[in-house]
Design an enzyme around this catalytic site. Structure first.
Site, PDB file in Angstrom:
ATOM      1  N   ASP A  59       0.844  -1.207   0.000  1.00 45.51           N
ATOM      2  CA  ASP A  59       0.000   0.000   0.000  1.00 45.51           C
ATOM      3  C   ASP A  59       0.878   1.257   0.000  1.00 45.51           C
ATOM      4  OD1 ASP A  59      -2.673  -1.467   0.659  1.00 45.51           O
ATOM      5  OD2 ASP A  59      -1.216  -2.197   2.112  1.00 45.51           O
TER       6      ASP A  59
ATOM      7  N   TYR B 246       6.080 -14.338  -0.119  1.00 42.62           N
ATOM      8  CA  TYR B 246       5.600 -14.675   1.222  1.00 42.62           C
ATOM      9  C   TYR B 246       6.122 -16.080   1.543  1.00 42.62           C
ATOM     10  CZ  TYR B 246       2.362 -11.056  -0.440  1.00 42.62           C
ATOM     11  OH  TYR B 246       1.834  -9.915  -0.977  1.00 42.62           O
TER      12      TYR B 246
ATOM     13  N   GLN C  97      13.563   1.742  -2.382  1.00 43.69           N
ATOM     14  CA  GLN C  97      12.684   1.308  -3.485  1.00 43.69           C
ATOM     15  C   GLN C  97      13.347   1.388  -4.863  1.00 43.69           C
ATOM     16  OE1 GLN C  97       9.006   3.509  -4.093  1.00 43.69           O
ATOM     17  NE2 GLN C  97       7.834   1.684  -3.551  1.00 43.69           N
TER      18      GLN C  97
ATOM     19  N   ARG D 204       5.707 -10.405  -5.651  1.00 47.16           N
ATOM     20  CA  ARG D 204       4.488 -10.669  -4.869  1.00 47.16           C
ATOM     21  C   ARG D 204       3.633  -9.406  -4.833  1.00 47.16           C
ATOM     22  NH1 ARG D 204       7.071 -10.270   1.282  1.00 47.16           N
ATOM     23  NH2 ARG D 204       6.261  -8.164   1.653  1.00 47.16           N
ATOM     24  N   GLY D 205       2.480  -9.500  -4.165  1.00 49.98           N
ATOM     25  CA  GLY D 205       1.678  -8.304  -3.878  1.00 49.98           C
ATOM     26  C   GLY D 205       1.278  -7.534  -5.123  1.00 49.98           C
ATOM     27  N   GLU D 206       1.665  -6.266  -5.183  1.00 53.32           N
ATOM     28  CA  GLU D 206       1.230  -5.429  -6.300  1.00 53.32           C
ATOM     29  C   GLU D 206       2.368  -4.603  -6.899  1.00 53.32           C
ATOM     30  OE1 GLU D 206      -2.483  -3.536  -6.071  1.00 53.32           O
ATOM     31  OE2 GLU D 206      -1.917  -1.874  -7.356  1.00 53.32           O
TER      32      GLU D 206
ATOM     33  N   SER E 112       5.674  -4.741  -6.604  1.00 55.84           N
ATOM     34  CA  SER E 112       6.818  -5.470  -7.180  1.00 55.84           C
ATOM     35  C   SER E 112       6.411  -6.184  -8.462  1.00 55.84           C
ATOM     36  CB  SER E 112       7.438  -6.438  -6.172  1.00 55.84           C
ATOM     37  OG  SER E 112       6.504  -7.372  -5.708  1.00 55.84           O
TER      38      SER E 112
HETATM   39  O1  TRH Z   1       4.680  -6.060   0.420  1.00 61.34           O
HETATM   40  P1  TRH Z   1       3.663  -6.632  -0.472  1.00 61.34           P
HETATM   41  O2  TRH Z   1       3.250  -8.004  -0.230  1.00 61.34           O
HETATM   42  O3  TRH Z   1       2.450  -5.704  -0.437  1.00 61.34           O
HETATM   43  C1  TRH Z   1       1.106  -5.834  -0.476  1.00 61.34           C
HETATM   44  C2  TRH Z   1       0.454  -5.686   0.839  1.00 61.34           C
HETATM   45  O4  TRH Z   1       0.357  -6.958   1.417  1.00 61.34           O
HETATM   46  C3  TRH Z   1      -0.869  -5.060   0.671  1.00 61.34           C
HETATM   47  O5  TRH Z   1      -1.604  -5.001   1.851  1.00 61.34           O
HETATM   48  C4  TRH Z   1      -1.641  -5.767  -0.378  1.00 61.34           C
HETATM   49  O6  TRH Z   1      -2.771  -5.077  -0.534  1.00 61.34           O
HETATM   50  C5  TRH Z   1      -0.860  -5.758  -1.656  1.00 61.34           C
HETATM   51  O7  TRH Z   1       0.392  -6.387  -1.447  1.00 61.34           O
HETATM   52  C6  TRH Z   1      -1.571  -6.398  -2.796  1.00 61.34           C
HETATM   53  O8  TRH Z   1       4.192  -6.564  -2.016  1.00 61.34           O
HETATM   54  P2  TRH Z   1       4.409  -5.340  -3.006  1.00 61.34           P
HETATM   55  O9  TRH Z   1       3.100  -4.750  -3.412  1.00 61.34           O
HETATM   56  O10 TRH Z   1       5.233  -5.852  -4.074  1.00 61.34           O
HETATM   57  O11 TRH Z   1       5.207  -4.268  -2.181  1.00 61.34           O
HETATM   58  C7  TRH Z   1       6.535  -4.414  -1.799  1.00 61.34           C
HETATM   59  C8  TRH Z   1       7.224  -3.066  -1.823  1.00 61.34           C
HETATM   60  O12 TRH Z   1       8.470  -3.161  -1.168  1.00 61.34           O
HETATM   61  C9  TRH Z   1       7.500  -2.582  -3.231  1.00 61.34           C
HETATM   62  O13 TRH Z   1       7.232  -1.185  -3.306  1.00 61.34           O
HETATM   63  C10 TRH Z   1       8.984  -2.808  -3.407  1.00 61.34           C
HETATM   64  C11 TRH Z   1       9.464  -2.589  -2.001  1.00 61.34           C
HETATM   65  N1  TRH Z   1      10.774  -3.170  -1.673  1.00 61.34           N
HETATM   66  C12 TRH Z   1      11.842  -2.316  -1.473  1.00 61.34           C
HETATM   67  O14 TRH Z   1      11.688  -1.098  -1.595  1.00 61.34           O
HETATM   68  N2  TRH Z   1      13.049  -2.836  -1.129  1.00 61.34           N
HETATM   69  C13 TRH Z   1      13.266  -4.166  -1.019  1.00 61.34           C
HETATM   70  O15 TRH Z   1      14.393  -4.597  -0.712  1.00 61.34           O
HETATM   71  C14 TRH Z   1      12.153  -5.038  -1.251  1.00 61.34           C
HETATM   72  C15 TRH Z   1      12.354  -6.529  -1.135  1.00 61.34           C
HETATM   73  C16 TRH Z   1      10.926  -4.512  -1.564  1.00 61.34           C
END
Ligand code: TRH
Length: 403
Positions: A34, A213, A276, A292-294, A296
Site C-alpha cells: 500500500d 511470502y 525502493q 508478490r503483492g502489487e 513489485s
Molecule cells: O509487500 P507486499 O506483499 O504488499 C502488499 C500488501 O500486502 C498489501 O496489503 C496488499 O494489498 C498488496 O500487497 C496487494 O508486495 P508489493 O506490493 O510488491 O510491495 C513491496 C514493496 O516493497 C515494493 O514497493 C517494493 C518494495 N521493496 C523495497 O523497496 N526494497 C526491497 O528490498 C524489497 C524486497 C521490496
C-alpha cells in the site's frame, strides 16, 4: 458506482510552479504494497509533474524503510519529513485539521477522515479512489466511473491494469532510460553493486530474485536450482517473510542479511531491504524475478524479465481469478508450450506445490519467455501511464470547475 461524467472538450491546463496540491491518503494494512504504490505515485506527481504533494500515512515507519535517504534529509525536530516537494503527514487519529487539497487520492479505499470529507466541498475538485491492480475484464468497464458521496462530491474509481483501456501502470519518466543504461553499462552495474554491497552474478550464469511470502515449495525450488547443471546459479533473497522458509530449505537455523551460502552450483545471497529505487535495479539485474503483492509485480513487468507472481491471497479466493487474468492479459503471443509452462509455474508457486516437471518445463521455455517479457514491457510502455492519467483528468476537472 454511477455512470461516467465528463466535462466535454476541456483542455488540460499547463502546469505551473503554483500548481494545485495533491493529498494522497494511505493506510498500511500489512507488508509494503500500500505504501509502496502510494510513495511511487507521490514521487511521480512531485518530480515528474512538478506537483506539490502531501502524503498522509498512518505508518510512517513503513515508509521510512522504503526511502531512508528522504527521511534522513528532510527530518525536522518533530521527526516529520517536511519542506520537500513531498510533505509526509502522519495520519493520526484524530487527523490533523488541514484544509483539503484540490486533488485528493484515497489509496485502496482507505476512507478519508470524516472532518476532512466535511471540508472538501468548495475546495476539492477531483477525488480519486485508487483501486488495487487487476487485469480482470470487468475493470475496463469500471475504470473512471463515479460514485456520489455523502458530502455532495463524486469520487472517481481508478484501476491500475495491464489492460489497454483501464488506468495503466505507474512509471517514472526516467525509469526506462535508467534501465537501459543500467543493463548495458557494466561499469555502472559494478559501481551500483559495490555501493549497495550486492555481489554481482557471474556473467554467463542464471540469476534469480526471490521476493515472496512464506512458501512450502521453496525447498523444492532450491533443490532444482542446485541440480541445474551449467551455468552457475545466483539466487538473491531479500530480508523478509521468505527467510524462514529459506532457512529450513537450506538446513540453517536462521538466515540474515549479508549472508552468502555456496550450495554446489547455487550461490545464495541474503540481501538487506533496499530503498525502493534500488529494488528496481535488482529486478533489472536478474534473469528471473519472483515477485508478490502489487508494486513489485508492476516493477517486474517494467524489468522486462520473466516473472513469477505470488499473489496476495484473499479469504474468498478471488486472487485466483486475478492471477489468471494477469497471466492471460500478457501471454497470448506465446507458443502453447511456453504459455502452459508459464501459467503452470505461476499456479504451482501460488499453490505451494511445485513439482520438478513444472520447474524444468519453465526453464525449457525460458528463452521464449525472456523475449516475450521484453515485448510485453514495450507494449505496456506504449499504453496509458497511471499518474499521467490522474494529472490529465484532475486538470480537466479543474478547468470545468473554474469555467
Ligand atoms: O509487500 P507486499 O506483499 O504488499 C502488499 C500488501 O500486502 C498489501 O496489503 C496488499 O494489498 C498488496 O500487497 C496487494 O508486495 P508489493 O506490493 O510488491 O510491495 C513491496 C514493496 O516493497 C515494493 O514497493 C517494493 C518494495 N521493496 C523495497 O523497496 N526494497 C526491497 O528490498 C524489497 C524486497 C521490496
Amino acid at each position: 458506482m454511477a455512470a461516467r461524467k465528463a466535462c466535454g472538450g476541456a483542455l488540460m491546463r499547463p502546469l505551473t510552479p503554483k500548481s494545485p496540491q495533491w493529498d494522497i491518503f494511505c493506510r498500511v494494512i500489512d507488508n509494503f504494497g500500500d505504501i509502496g504504490v502510494s510513495w511511487r505515485l507521490a514521487r511521480i506527481l512531485a518530480y515528474d509533474f512538478g506537483q506539490p504533494v502531501r502524503l498522509w500515512v498512518d505508518n510512517v515507519h513503513a515508509l521510512a524503510q522504503l526511502e531512508p535517504a528522504f527521511f534522513a534529509q528532510h527530518r525536522t525536530a518533530d521527526q516529520t519529513p517536511t519542506h520537500a516537494p513531498i510533505e509526509v503527514i502522519p495520519w493520526t487519529h484524530p487527523a490533523p485539521p488541514i484544509l483539503p487539497a484540490p486533488f485528493v487520492i484515497e489509496a485502496f479505499g482507505c476512507t478519508l477522515p470524516s472532518d476532512y470529507q466535511a471540508r472538501m466541498p468548495g475546495r476539492t475538485v477531483a477525488w480519486f479512489n485508487l483501486e488495487y491492480f487487476s487485469a480482470e475484464a470487468w475493470v475496463e468497464g469500471c475504470h473512471a466511473l463515479y460514485s456520489p458521496e455523502a458530502n455532495g462530491l463524486a469520487k472517481q474509481f481508478v484501476f491500475p491494469s495491464t489492460l489497454p483501456t483501464a488506468g495503466g501502470l505507474l512509471c517514472e519518466t526516467s525509469l526506462h532510460p535508467e534501465r537501459e543504461r543500467f543493463m548495458h553499462d557494466a561499469d555502472e552495474r559494478a559501481r551500483w553493486a559495490a555501493h549497495w554491497q550486492i555481489p554481482l552474478p557471474q556473467t554467463q550464469g542464471l540469476s534469480l530474485l526471490l521476493f515472496g511470502y512464506e512458501n512450502a515449495a521453496l525447498p523444492l525450488l532450491i533443490g532444482e536450482l542446485q541440480a541445474l547443471k551449467a551455468p552457475p546459479v545466483t539466487l538473491y533473497i531479500p530480508e523478509g517473510r521468505l527467510l524462514s522458509s529459506a532457512a529450513q530449505a537450506v538446513n540453517q537455523p536462521k538466515l540474515v542479511a549479508g549472508q552468502t551460502l555456496a550450495l554446489g552450483n547455487l550461490t545464495l545471497h541474503i540481501l538487506p531491504f533496499l530503498p525502493q529505487a534500488q529494488f528496481d535495479r535488482l529486478l533489472w539485474l536478474c534473469d528471473i524475478n519472483f515477485v508478490r503483492g502489487e508494486d513489485s509485480l508492476v516493477r517486474a513487468l517494467w524489468a522486462g524479465k520473466p516473472l513469477i507472481w505470488q499473489i496476495y491471497p484473499t479469504e474468498d479466493h478471488a486472487h485466483w481469478a486475478k492471477l489468471n487474468a494477469l497471466l492471460d492479459s500478457i501471454s497470448h503471443e506465446l507458443s502453447p508450450e511456453s504459455r502452459a509452462a508459464w501459467h503452470r509455474i505461476n499456479h504451482a508457486w501460488n499453490q505451494q506445490t511445485l513439482s520438478p516437471g513444472d520447474w524444468q518445463r519453465f526453464i525449457s521455455a525460458l528463452p521464449e519467455l525472456s523475449l516475450h517479457a521484453e515485448r510485453t514491457r514495450l507494449t505496456l510502455r506504449a499504453q496509458t501511464e497511471l499518474a499521467s492519467w490522474l494529472v490529465k483528468t484532475a486538470f480537466e476537472r479543474l478547468q470545468c470547475a473554474t469555467n
